[in-house]
Write a protein that holds these residues in place. Structure first.
Motif, PDB file in Angstrom:
ATOM      1  N   SER A  34       0.802  -1.226   0.000  1.00 23.96           N
ATOM      2  CA  SER A  34       0.000   0.000   0.000  1.00 23.96           C
ATOM      3  C   SER A  34       0.835   1.278   0.000  1.00 23.96           C
ATOM      4  CB  SER A  34      -0.957   0.014   1.198  1.00 23.96           C
ATOM      5  OG  SER A  34      -0.252  -0.120   2.415  1.00 23.96           O
ATOM      6  N   ASN A  35       2.096   1.194   0.383  1.00 21.82           N
ATOM      7  CA  ASN A  35       2.965   2.359   0.321  1.00 21.82           C
ATOM      8  C   ASN A  35       3.667   2.357  -1.036  1.00 21.82           C
ATOM      9  OD1 ASN A  35       4.725   4.496   0.797  1.00 21.82           O
ATOM     10  ND2 ASN A  35       5.274   3.815   2.848  1.00 21.82           N
ATOM     11  N   PRO A  36       3.403   3.345  -1.885  1.00 20.15           N
ATOM     12  CA  PRO A  36       3.999   3.330  -3.226  1.00 20.15           C
ATOM     13  C   PRO A  36       5.516   3.188  -3.176  1.00 20.15           C
ATOM     14  CG  PRO A  36       2.368   5.076  -3.036  1.00 20.15           C
ATOM     15  CD  PRO A  36       2.560   4.524  -1.660  1.00 20.15           C
ATOM     16  N   VAL A  37       6.073   2.491  -4.149  1.00 19.61           N
ATOM     17  CA  VAL A  37       7.507   2.200  -4.181  1.00 19.61           C
ATOM     18  C   VAL A  37       8.335   3.472  -4.070  1.00 19.61           C
ATOM     19  CG1 VAL A  37       9.374   1.275  -5.602  1.00 19.61           C
ATOM     20  CG2 VAL A  37       7.187   0.070  -5.481  1.00 19.61           C
ATOM     21  N   GLU A  38       7.895   4.531  -4.751  1.00 23.04           N
ATOM     22  CA  GLU A  38       8.678   5.760  -4.745  1.00 23.04           C
ATOM     23  C   GLU A  38       8.691   6.452  -3.388  1.00 23.04           C
ATOM     24  OE1 GLU A  38       4.553   6.814  -6.401  1.00 23.04           O
ATOM     25  OE2 GLU A  38       6.012   5.179  -6.542  1.00 23.04           O
ATOM     26  N   LYS A  39       7.789   6.043  -2.472  1.00 18.17           N
ATOM     27  CA  LYS A  39       7.743   6.617  -1.132  1.00 18.17           C
ATOM     28  C   LYS A  39       8.473   5.763  -0.098  1.00 18.17           C
ATOM     29  CE  LYS A  39       4.638   9.912  -2.196  1.00 18.17           C
ATOM     30  NZ  LYS A  39       4.868  11.353  -2.042  1.00 18.17           N
ATOM     31  N   GLN A  40       8.766   4.513  -0.422  1.00 17.71           N
ATOM     32  CA  GLN A  40       9.278   3.591   0.578  1.00 17.71           C
ATOM     33  C   GLN A  40      10.661   3.974   1.094  1.00 17.71           C
ATOM     34  OE1 GLN A  40       8.902  -0.499  -0.667  1.00 17.71           O
ATOM     35  NE2 GLN A  40       6.721  -0.306  -1.098  1.00 17.71           N
ATOM     36  N   ASP A  41      11.441   4.656   0.278  1.00 18.58           N
ATOM     37  CA  ASP A  41      12.773   5.065   0.716  1.00 18.58           C
ATOM     38  C   ASP A  41      12.725   6.088   1.843  1.00 18.58           C
ATOM     39  OD1 ASP A  41      13.937   3.401  -1.103  1.00 18.58           O
ATOM     40  OD2 ASP A  41      14.376   4.956  -2.582  1.00 18.58           O
ATOM     41  N   LEU A  42      11.572   6.692   2.075  1.00 16.17           N
ATOM     42  CA  LEU A  42      11.462   7.689   3.141  1.00 16.17           C
ATOM     43  C   LEU A  42      11.433   7.046   4.522  1.00 16.17           C
ATOM     44  CD1 LEU A  42       8.801  10.081   1.539  1.00 16.17           C
ATOM     45  CD2 LEU A  42      11.285  10.379   1.623  1.00 16.17           C
ATOM     46  N   SER A  43      10.762   5.889   4.656  1.00 12.28           N
ATOM     47  CA  SER A  43      10.628   5.265   5.975  1.00 12.28           C
ATOM     48  C   SER A  43      11.581   4.099   6.206  1.00 12.28           C
ATOM     49  CB  SER A  43       9.185   4.788   6.191  1.00 12.28           C
ATOM     50  OG  SER A  43       8.787   3.860   5.197  1.00 12.28           O
ATOM     51  N   GLU A  44      12.040   3.458   5.132  1.00 12.80           N
ATOM     52  CA  GLU A  44      12.893   2.273   5.302  1.00 12.80           C
ATOM     53  C   GLU A  44      14.192   2.583   6.049  1.00 12.80           C
ATOM     54  OE1 GLU A  44      14.587  -1.475   2.654  1.00 12.80           O
ATOM     55  OE2 GLU A  44      13.369   0.083   1.732  1.00 12.80           O
ATOM     56  N   PRO A  45      14.879   3.697   5.777  1.00 16.43           N
ATOM     57  CA  PRO A  45      16.095   3.983   6.547  1.00 16.43           C
ATOM     58  C   PRO A  45      15.841   4.202   8.038  1.00 16.43           C
ATOM     59  CG  PRO A  45      16.055   5.274   4.529  1.00 16.43           C
ATOM     60  CD  PRO A  45      14.698   4.658   4.680  1.00 16.43           C
ATOM     61  N   LEU A  46      14.638   4.699   8.382  1.00 13.75           N
ATOM     62  CA  LEU A  46      14.308   4.952   9.786  1.00 13.75           C
ATOM     63  C   LEU A  46      13.985   3.679  10.546  1.00 13.75           C
ATOM     64  CD1 LEU A  46      11.989   8.093   9.481  1.00 13.75           C
ATOM     65  CD2 LEU A  46      14.292   8.018  10.461  1.00 13.75           C
ATOM     66  N   TYR A  47      13.283   2.743   9.894  1.00  8.78           N
ATOM     67  CA  TYR A  47      12.718   1.607  10.603  1.00  8.78           C
ATOM     68  C   TYR A  47      13.213   0.247  10.121  1.00  8.78           C
ATOM     69  CZ  TYR A  47       9.546   5.390  11.860  1.00  8.78           C
ATOM     70  OH  TYR A  47       9.035   6.581  12.283  1.00  8.78           O
ATOM     71  N   GLY A  48      14.047   0.232   9.101  1.00  9.56           N
ATOM     72  CA  GLY A  48      14.539  -1.042   8.591  1.00  9.56           C
ATOM     73  C   GLY A  48      13.643  -1.652   7.535  1.00  9.56           C
ATOM     74  N   HIS A  49      12.380  -1.287   7.532  1.00  7.85           N
ATOM     75  CA  HIS A  49      11.416  -1.724   6.519  1.00  7.85           C
ATOM     76  C   HIS A  49      10.517  -0.534   6.196  1.00  7.85           C
ATOM     77  CE1 HIS A  49      12.577  -5.558   8.369  1.00  7.85           C
ATOM     78  NE2 HIS A  49      12.227  -6.137   7.235  1.00  7.85           N
ATOM     79  N   ALA A  50       9.978  -0.512   5.003  1.00  8.44           N
ATOM     80  CA  ALA A  50       9.046   0.541   4.636  1.00  8.44           C
ATOM     81  C   ALA A  50       7.733   0.380   5.393  1.00  8.44           C
ATOM     82  CB  ALA A  50       8.779   0.505   3.132  1.00  8.44           C
ATOM     83  N   MET A  51       7.151   1.492   5.796  1.00  7.33           N
ATOM     84  CA  MET A  51       5.853   1.466   6.453  1.00  7.33           C
ATOM     85  C   MET A  51       4.761   1.186   5.434  1.00  7.33           C
ATOM     86  SD  MET A  51       6.177   4.649   9.122  1.00  7.33           S
ATOM     87  CE  MET A  51       4.598   4.254   9.885  1.00  7.33           C
ATOM     88  N   SER A  52       3.604   0.778   5.922  1.00  6.28           N
ATOM     89  CA  SER A  52       2.449   0.605   5.042  1.00  6.28           C
ATOM     90  C   SER A  52       1.795   1.961   4.796  1.00  6.28           C
ATOM     91  CB  SER A  52       1.435  -0.352   5.680  1.00  6.28           C
ATOM     92  OG  SER A  52       0.912   0.227   6.860  1.00  6.28           O
ATOM     93  N   GLY A  53       0.808   1.978   3.933  1.00  8.50           N
ATOM     94  CA  GLY A  53       0.101   3.212   3.643  1.00  8.50           C
ATOM     95  C   GLY A  53      -0.929   3.537   4.708  1.00  8.50           C
ATOM     96  N   LEU A  54      -1.031   4.814   5.046  1.00  6.78           N
ATOM     97  CA  LEU A  54      -2.044   5.317   5.970  1.00  6.78           C
ATOM     98  C   LEU A  54      -2.650   6.579   5.363  1.00  6.78           C
ATOM     99  CD1 LEU A  54      -0.067   5.194   9.371  1.00  6.78           C
ATOM    100  CD2 LEU A  54      -1.474   3.377   8.382  1.00  6.78           C
ATOM    101  N   PHE A  55      -3.892   6.826   5.654  1.00  6.84           N
ATOM    102  CA  PHE A  55      -4.534   8.049   5.176  1.00  6.84           C
ATOM    103  C   PHE A  55      -4.029   9.260   5.956  1.00  6.84           C
ATOM    104  CE2 PHE A  55      -7.774   4.937   3.854  1.00  6.84           C
ATOM    105  CZ  PHE A  55      -7.987   5.342   2.548  1.00  6.84           C
ATOM    106  N   GLY A  56      -3.686  10.320   5.237  1.00  7.25           N
ATOM    107  CA  GLY A  56      -3.451  11.624   5.833  1.00  7.25           C
ATOM    108  C   GLY A  56      -2.365  11.670   6.875  1.00  7.25           C
TER     109      GLY A  56
END
Length: 394
Positions: free
Chosen positions: A106-128
């Protein structure tokens, strides 16, 4: 359409923005009839969650009427639905395990690099909730695009008011999962830090699950009174020595389970809390975790720790020794909302759970900025704010 946009710390504005459109076959468009301000929205309002951009539409607690569907949506035009704040595909490894808030798709690929460095894995999508979670426009708006509409929304039966079911979108399942994560057994003593909306629903859920005693901790008199009406014993943390009081109330044993429903903006006058707040204000530390530290010290040996409160970064002075030496179990995470909605809807219909007691104010969407300001600074009186798009309600 009209929508609430984030413009900076403590600056939110209702603006005219483009209407949402169907993008994928599983999409639906919802006309929002009710949306609420969540306690975790205040983390965005206070500027402590990274990844927001000027103009982002806020809001993740909402419901409404289906007005358009993609060809693979299972919804029908005209249905009333509550939409989970977690955006979940329903088909990935985590969704198949009902770990919906960990969805891989649910988290678009182009957005995953924003959270993966912080948490080790990309977060899922959330509204707003920032571009860390996909940058999806939120529900404090007249209309919302809902991805994976065949998985998330729950259809509401005729005859039920919005107020009865709106909180199925987030805070009711969050409070329920918090109590479930505490692994409550018959006869347990459970302590809950924070009598905001999630904390109050955690209190209610713990009692339904069989806790013999629930101790609710806060300093706002009205919130403590709401907890007392639910059946909890209450502690005003400004008027007592917390650890001593909890030991006395649990027969010198400590609570069997503790729930941190406060999260990253814990306040108070203890030295660690003041230090956290100073560091947070100047950008030296991301999270203030006084409530969590206190909970870890208070819980009995071999006890359980549940953390529904939102944390986003790093924590200083974490009592790792207490966690290990006492043999504690910790469970946390964003809520797997879709796992709980059908069961909780039935409990509402059967009268086992009440949600309407929480609402203190109803405002038109155009007054959302006033709602945020008061929910942030007048938390005793403003326990929960519901916004109504397209109305002149006052």
């Amino acid at each position: 359409m009209r929508a609430l946009t984030w413009q900076g710390k403590h600056d939110v504005r209702v603006e005219t923005v483009p209407d949402p459109e169907i993008v994928n076959p599983r999409d639906a468009i919802i006309e929002v009839t009710s949306t609420a301000i969540c306690g975790s929205d205040l983390h965005l309002y206070d500027g402590v969650i990274p990844g927001l951009m000027s103009g982002d539409i806020l809001g993740h607690e909402f419901m409404g009427r289906v007005v358009e569907t993609g060809p693979k949506s299972t919804l029908q035009k005209g249905q009333r639905v509550v939409v989970p704040f977690t955006i979940s595909c329903g088909k990935c490894f985590h969704c198949m395990k009902q770990q919906y808030s960990a969805c891989d798709n649910s988290n678009p690929v182009e957005k995953q690099d924003l959270s993966e460095p912080l948490y080790g894995h990309a977060m899922s999508g959330l509204f707003g909730y920032s571009h860390l979670t996909g940058g999806y426009p939120g529900g404090q708006a007249e209309y919302v695009r809902v991805p994976f509409s065949d998985v998330g929304p729950i259809v509401i039966p005729d005859g039920m008011d919005d107020d009865e079911v709106l909180f199925l979108s987030d805070i009711l399942p969050t409070g329920w999962m918090a109590a479930e994560n505490a692994d409550i057994e018959e006869g347990d003593t459970v302590a809950v830090w924070g009598c905001g909306p999630v904390g109050l629903f955690a209190v209610q859920s713990a009692l339904v699950m069989g806790a013999a005693r629930v101790i609710a901790i806060d300093h706002h008199p009205h919130r403590l009174e709401l907890a007392r009406k639910l059946g909890a014993k209450v502690i005003d943390y400004t008027q007592t020595k917390m650890l001593e009081a909890l030991m006395e109330m649990s027969g010198g044993f400590g609570p069997d389970a503790v729930i941190d429903a406060v999260g990253m903006e814990s306040h108070g006058f203890a030295p660690d809390a003041v230090s956290d707040q100073v560091k947070q204000a100047v950008g030296m530390g991301a999270d203030s975790a006084h409530a969590l530290r206190e909970a870890l010290l208070a819980v009995r040996k071999g006890g359980r720790v549940s953390m529904p409160g939102v944390y986003g970064g790093f924590v200083d002075k974490f009592p790792l020794g207490a966690l290990m030496e006492k043999g504690l179990q910790v469970r946390t995470g964003q809520t797997h909302v879709q796992k709980y909605t059908k069961d909780l809807l039935k409990r509402i219909q059967d009268g086992e759970l009440d949600t309407t007691f929480m609402i203190s104010h109803r405002l038109p969407l155009e007054e959302a900025a006033r709602g945020y300001e008061n929910f942030r600074y007048n938390q005793n009186e403003w326990t929960k704010v519901v916004l109504k798009p397209g109305t002149s309600l006052s």
